[in-house]
Scaffold this active site. Sequence first.
Site, PDB file in Angstrom:
ATOM      1  N   GLU A  46      84.527 104.307  15.942  1.00  0.00           N
ATOM      2  CA  GLU A  46      83.650 104.666  14.816  1.00  0.00           C
ATOM      3  C   GLU A  46      82.614 105.644  15.341  1.00  0.00           C
ATOM      4  O   GLU A  46      82.013 105.408  16.384  1.00  0.00           O
ATOM      5  CB  GLU A  46      82.961 103.392  14.297  1.00  0.00           C
ATOM      6  CG  GLU A  46      81.926 103.658  13.230  1.00  0.00           C
ATOM      7  CD  GLU A  46      81.147 102.395  12.831  1.00  0.00           C
ATOM      8  OE1 GLU A  46      81.459 101.297  13.333  1.00  0.00           O
ATOM      9  OE2 GLU A  46      80.203 102.551  12.044  1.00  0.00           O
ATOM     10  N   PRO A 106      83.150 111.007   2.987  1.00  0.00           N
ATOM     11  CA  PRO A 106      82.551 111.867   1.971  1.00  0.00           C
ATOM     12  C   PRO A 106      81.355 112.682   2.447  1.00  0.00           C
ATOM     13  O   PRO A 106      80.558 112.214   3.261  1.00  0.00           O
ATOM     14  CB  PRO A 106      82.115 110.880   0.875  1.00  0.00           C
ATOM     15  CG  PRO A 106      82.076 109.558   1.530  1.00  0.00           C
ATOM     16  CD  PRO A 106      83.096 109.588   2.627  1.00  0.00           C
ATOM     17  N   ASN A 107      81.295 113.889   1.933  1.00  0.00           N
ATOM     18  CA  ASN A 107      80.203 114.853   2.171  1.00  0.00           C
ATOM     19  C   ASN A 107      80.251 115.503   3.547  1.00  0.00           C
ATOM     20  O   ASN A 107      79.468 116.409   3.829  1.00  0.00           O
ATOM     21  CB  ASN A 107      78.814 114.215   1.932  1.00  0.00           C
ATOM     22  CG  ASN A 107      78.664 113.758   0.505  1.00  0.00           C
ATOM     23  OD1 ASN A 107      78.868 114.544  -0.417  1.00  0.00           O
ATOM     24  ND2 ASN A 107      78.341 112.491   0.296  1.00  0.00           N
ATOM     25  N   TYR A 159      72.135 116.438  10.528  1.00  0.00           N
ATOM     26  CA  TYR A 159      73.552 116.463  10.904  1.00  0.00           C
ATOM     27  C   TYR A 159      73.942 117.675  11.757  1.00  0.00           C
ATOM     28  O   TYR A 159      75.082 117.775  12.197  1.00  0.00           O
ATOM     29  CB  TYR A 159      74.412 116.399   9.643  1.00  0.00           C
ATOM     30  CG  TYR A 159      74.215 115.110   8.865  1.00  0.00           C
ATOM     31  CD1 TYR A 159      74.536 113.891   9.449  1.00  0.00           C
ATOM     32  CD2 TYR A 159      73.690 115.112   7.574  1.00  0.00           C
ATOM     33  CE1 TYR A 159      74.345 112.701   8.760  1.00  0.00           C
ATOM     34  CE2 TYR A 159      73.493 113.929   6.877  1.00  0.00           C
ATOM     35  CZ  TYR A 159      73.820 112.726   7.481  1.00  0.00           C
ATOM     36  OH  TYR A 159      73.638 111.544   6.800  1.00  0.00           O
ATOM     37  N   HIS A 172      79.279 108.352  14.275  1.00  0.00           N
ATOM     38  CA  HIS A 172      78.292 108.914  13.342  1.00  0.00           C
ATOM     39  C   HIS A 172      77.532 110.019  14.058  1.00  0.00           C
ATOM     40  O   HIS A 172      77.141 109.846  15.225  1.00  0.00           O
ATOM     41  CB  HIS A 172      77.309 107.836  12.876  1.00  0.00           C
ATOM     42  CG  HIS A 172      78.004 106.708  12.200  1.00  0.00           C
ATOM     43  ND1 HIS A 172      78.474 106.810  10.926  1.00  0.00           N
ATOM     44  CD2 HIS A 172      78.390 105.500  12.656  1.00  0.00           C
ATOM     45  CE1 HIS A 172      79.100 105.697  10.610  1.00  0.00           C
ATOM     46  NE2 HIS A 172      79.069 104.887  11.638  1.00  0.00           N
ATOM     47  N   LEU A 173      77.295 111.100  13.354  1.00  0.00           N
ATOM     48  CA  LEU A 173      76.509 112.192  13.933  1.00  0.00           C
ATOM     49  C   LEU A 173      75.072 111.738  14.197  1.00  0.00           C
ATOM     50  O   LEU A 173      74.501 112.010  15.249  1.00  0.00           O
ATOM     51  CB  LEU A 173      76.505 113.385  12.969  1.00  0.00           C
ATOM     52  CG  LEU A 173      77.872 114.032  12.778  1.00  0.00           C
ATOM     53  CD1 LEU A 173      78.119 114.351  11.325  1.00  0.00           C
ATOM     54  CD2 LEU A 173      78.009 115.269  13.630  1.00  0.00           C
ATOM     55  N   ASN A 211      84.706 108.704  11.091  1.00  0.00           N
ATOM     56  CA  ASN A 211      83.336 108.718  10.575  1.00  0.00           C
ATOM     57  C   ASN A 211      83.463 108.434   9.086  1.00  0.00           C
ATOM     58  O   ASN A 211      83.751 109.339   8.295  1.00  0.00           O
ATOM     59  CB  ASN A 211      82.662 110.073  10.803  1.00  0.00           C
ATOM     60  CG  ASN A 211      81.211 110.056  10.334  1.00  0.00           C
ATOM     61  OD1 ASN A 211      80.799 109.118   9.644  1.00  0.00           O
ATOM     62  ND2 ASN A 211      80.455 111.078  10.698  1.00  0.00           N
ATOM     63  N   ARG A 235      74.630 120.765   4.961  1.00  0.00           N
ATOM     64  CA  ARG A 235      74.035 119.524   4.468  1.00  0.00           C
ATOM     65  C   ARG A 235      73.009 118.988   5.464  1.00  0.00           C
ATOM     66  O   ARG A 235      73.346 118.662   6.604  1.00  0.00           O
ATOM     67  CB  ARG A 235      75.174 118.511   4.322  1.00  0.00           C
ATOM     68  CG  ARG A 235      74.757 117.128   4.020  1.00  0.00           C
ATOM     69  CD  ARG A 235      75.910 116.165   4.235  1.00  0.00           C
ATOM     70  NE  ARG A 235      75.514 114.840   3.866  1.00  0.00           N
ATOM     71  CZ  ARG A 235      76.023 113.735   4.374  1.00  0.00           C
ATOM     72  NH1 ARG A 235      76.998 113.797   5.261  1.00  0.00           N
ATOM     73  NH2 ARG A 235      75.591 112.566   3.982  1.00  0.00           N
ATOM     74  N   HIS A 257      78.946 101.907   5.000  1.00  0.00           N
ATOM     75  CA  HIS A 257      78.014 100.860   4.593  1.00  0.00           C
ATOM     76  C   HIS A 257      78.508 100.075   3.375  1.00  0.00           C
ATOM     77  O   HIS A 257      77.860  99.110   2.977  1.00  0.00           O
ATOM     78  CB  HIS A 257      76.644 101.501   4.282  1.00  0.00           C
ATOM     79  CG  HIS A 257      76.261 102.563   5.274  1.00  0.00           C
ATOM     80  ND1 HIS A 257      76.032 102.286   6.595  1.00  0.00           N
ATOM     81  CD2 HIS A 257      76.120 103.928   5.149  1.00  0.00           C
ATOM     82  CE1 HIS A 257      75.744 103.422   7.241  1.00  0.00           C
ATOM     83  NE2 HIS A 257      75.794 104.424   6.378  1.00  0.00           N
ATOM     84  N   ARG A 269      67.600 105.057  10.990  1.00  0.00           N
ATOM     85  CA  ARG A 269      67.399 105.629   9.655  1.00  0.00           C
ATOM     86  C   ARG A 269      67.098 104.532   8.628  1.00  0.00           C
ATOM     87  O   ARG A 269      66.705 103.427   9.006  1.00  0.00           O
ATOM     88  CB  ARG A 269      68.633 106.471   9.301  1.00  0.00           C
ATOM     89  CG  ARG A 269      68.833 107.626  10.310  1.00  0.00           C
ATOM     90  CD  ARG A 269      69.994 108.499   9.931  1.00  0.00           C
ATOM     91  NE  ARG A 269      69.762 109.145   8.645  1.00  0.00           N
ATOM     92  CZ  ARG A 269      70.732 109.723   7.935  1.00  0.00           C
ATOM     93  NH1 ARG A 269      71.981 109.747   8.399  1.00  0.00           N
ATOM     94  NH2 ARG A 269      70.457 110.278   6.765  1.00  0.00           N
ATOM     95  N   ALA A 313      79.226 107.662   4.166  1.00  0.00           N
ATOM     96  CA  ALA A 313      78.556 106.638   3.344  1.00  0.00           C
ATOM     97  C   ALA A 313      79.420 105.389   3.157  1.00  0.00           C
ATOM     98  O   ALA A 313      78.888 104.282   2.966  1.00  0.00           O
ATOM     99  CB  ALA A 313      78.187 107.241   1.994  1.00  0.00           C
TER     100      ALA A 313
HETATM  101  C1  DQA Z   1      76.885 109.457   8.801  1.00  0.00           C
HETATM  102  C2  DQA Z   1      75.766 108.464   8.502  1.00  0.00           C
HETATM  103  C3  DQA Z   1      75.944 107.859   7.121  1.00  0.00           C
HETATM  104  O1  DQA Z   1      74.909 106.919   6.860  1.00  0.00           O
HETATM  105  C4  DQA Z   1      75.896 108.940   6.073  1.00  0.00           C
HETATM  106  O2  DQA Z   1      76.138 108.383   4.783  1.00  0.00           O
HETATM  107  C5  DQA Z   1      76.815 110.064   6.351  1.00  0.00           C
HETATM  108  C6  DQA Z   1      77.001 110.524   7.717  1.00  0.00           C
HETATM  109  C7  DQA Z   1      76.675 110.199  10.143  1.00  0.00           C
HETATM  110  O3  DQA Z   1      77.627 110.809  10.617  1.00  0.00           O
HETATM  111  O4  DQA Z   1      75.569 110.183  10.689  1.00  0.00           O
HETATM  112  O5  DQA Z   1      77.341 110.700   5.430  1.00  0.00           O
HETATM  113  O6  DQA Z   1      78.110 108.742   8.909  1.00  0.00           O
END
Ligand code: DQA
Length: 152
Positions: free
Chosen positions: A104, A16-17, A29, A106-107, A80, A24, A86, A113, A83
């Site tokens: 897995e 998501p997102n 990111y 993550h950017l 990826n 964003r 978690h 964080r 959210a």
């Molecule tokens: C993320 C890190 C996550 O905590 C966050 O909710 C994201 C992006 C990252 O790519 O850094 O949406 O997965």
Amino acid sequence: MADENGRLRVLVLHGPNLNLLGKREPEIYGSATLADIDEKLIREGRELNLSVETFQSNHEGAIVDRIQSAMDGCDGVIINPAAYTHTSVAIRDALLALSVPIIEIHLSNIYKRESFRHHSLIRDIATGQIAGCGAYGYELALLAMADMLNHV
Ligand code: DQA
């Protein structure tokens, strides 16, 4: 299970997102859009003799469905979960049904964080994890996947 051109298939899943990448929180990111990332992965996949398919959804169930349909016809997964990293036992369980390498990614560096981002429900079932390398992390993930699949 190779495709009709003899290429192994890698599924890249975005949670998501991530459709908002570029707009964003660019300070976290980066400026690359999801289309930029996907196009690069597909192009670099061809050079590595991999067939790359990408999928993004803001919906947990849609991601679970896509993982389930990868049970046939997929040789590796790069994910990826955003959210859902978690929170999602459902995505974890769906990934557990696969018997292919999982990376897995993550950017951002989730460990630098907020504390709620430090815990990943995927990290102990993933073959590998990349975090904090920005959009370049996807390219690293694809190279690592090619190596895992013995393609380089
Ligand atoms: C993320 C890190 C996550 O905590 C966050 O909710 C994201 C992006 C990252 O790519 O850094 O949406 O997965």
